[in-house]
Motif scaffolding. Sequence first.
Motif, PDB file in Angstrom:
ATOM      1  N   ILE A 281       0.610  -6.780   5.612  1.00  0.00           N
ATOM      2  CA  ILE A 281       0.745  -5.460   4.668  1.00  0.00           C
ATOM      3  C   ILE A 281       1.895  -4.779   4.768  1.00  0.00           C
ATOM      4  O   ILE A 281       2.099  -4.437   5.970  1.00  0.00           O
ATOM      5  CB  ILE A 281      -0.421  -4.607   4.857  1.00  0.00           C
ATOM      6  CG1 ILE A 281      -1.681  -5.480   4.615  1.00  0.00           C
ATOM      7  CG2 ILE A 281      -0.716  -3.581   4.204  1.00  0.00           C
ATOM      8  CD1 ILE A 281      -3.047  -4.588   5.110  1.00  0.00           C
TER       9      ILE A 281
ATOM     10  N   VAL B 246       3.350  -0.835   4.136  1.00  0.00           N
ATOM     11  CA  VAL B 246       2.886   0.242   4.121  1.00  0.00           C
ATOM     12  C   VAL B 246       3.799   1.303   3.783  1.00  0.00           C
ATOM     13  O   VAL B 246       5.102   1.484   4.616  1.00  0.00           O
ATOM     14  CB  VAL B 246       2.053   0.919   5.287  1.00  0.00           C
ATOM     15  CG1 VAL B 246       1.653   2.211   5.202  1.00  0.00           C
ATOM     16  CG2 VAL B 246       0.899  -0.067   5.656  1.00  0.00           C
TER      17      VAL B 246
ATOM     18  N   THR C 110       0.745  -1.073  -0.064  1.00  0.00           N
ATOM     19  CA  THR C 110       0.158  -0.016  -0.090  1.00  0.00           C
ATOM     20  C   THR C 110       0.949   1.210   0.271  1.00  0.00           C
ATOM     21  O   THR C 110       1.734   1.249   0.742  1.00  0.00           O
ATOM     22  CB  THR C 110      -1.010   0.122   1.332  1.00  0.00           C
ATOM     23  OG1 THR C 110      -0.199  -0.068   2.268  1.00  0.00           O
ATOM     24  CG2 THR C 110      -1.747  -1.367   1.042  1.00  0.00           C
TER      25      THR C 110
ATOM     26  N   SER D 160       0.752   5.612  -0.225  1.00  0.00           N
ATOM     27  CA  SER D 160       0.228   6.821   0.087  1.00  0.00           C
ATOM     28  C   SER D 160      -0.175   7.562  -1.136  1.00  0.00           C
ATOM     29  O   SER D 160       0.729   7.439  -2.020  1.00  0.00           O
ATOM     30  CB  SER D 160       0.848   7.811   1.345  1.00  0.00           C
ATOM     31  OG  SER D 160       2.072   8.227   0.675  1.00  0.00           O
TER      32      SER D 160
END
Length: 312
Positions: free
Chosen positions: A197, A199, A159, A161
């Motif tokens: 995940i 990030v 993931t 931003s």
Amino acid sequence: MGKKRKHSETGVATLVGKDESAPERPKRTLLGWKDKVEDKESNSMVFRNKEKVLVTCSRRINYRYRHLMLNVVSLLPHCKKDNKVESKESKGATLNELVELKGCSSCLFFECRKQKDLYLWMARCPSGPSVKFLVNAVHTMEELKLTGNHLKGSRPILTFSTNFEKDAHWKLVKEMIMQIFGTPKDHRKSKPYHDHIFVFSIVDDHIWFRNYQISVPHTEADKMDRGSLDKMTLVEVGPRFCLNPIKIFGGSFGGPTLYENPFYISPNEIRALEKRKKAGKYAKKVKAKSRRKMHERSNPLKPDEFAEMWKE
């Protein structure tokens, strides 16, 4: 290969062509019997990602940074670890040769200088591009001791931003991270599901990395339907680190500079400024002492009458 020998009545061996109309023998695999024609068609249509990453470090690396490298190795089932590399002379040529010998296409190189500063190289070998980062705020799994725990070898969900879509250099960095940290599907050392995940978020022109476990309740009462995310929770696993981009090069471990961070300040300059501040404090003390002496010489004290009396 496609012909058989047939003995006639006279005893002379003759070559007879293979019957093309006869069906081909099916091929046996671990999953069962497969037809050769169907297998060829499926192989021609399906794309297989064969991405492999070489992870290595420089000599005289600090133990803390070495533990961080081992944490990254444990998170990437498609990586290959190699011995330490001397980073002073012909670093790029040596690493490109190692990547070729290991059969990899990318490289993560942890370069430690003065046993204080850690630099991370992300490179696509042998043609490039490559990115050089300064690693800050390092916290390994052994230091954090967090409660999260995911299965080793499982594929992560990446993931990012929304800041990665603003500038061109962030888009390039995002693509390199996806190719290096993304575990290929059907890799022999990976598990066929996702349970954690990765990030990557940009804050103050720095890339912050976090690793979270996807926690799902296992009791019968709390059993949830497929696709519902209400009862899913994220538990941090570790490690933590921050990447400060320095330069993006067009080649592998060098080449033309595509991007240079204008806000980057090297750790040597920061340490030099701190020493100057400490030196400034000492210089102020010396100047104040010299001013007191000059003041005492220019304004001598008057003789004290009571002191004369005590002397008698």
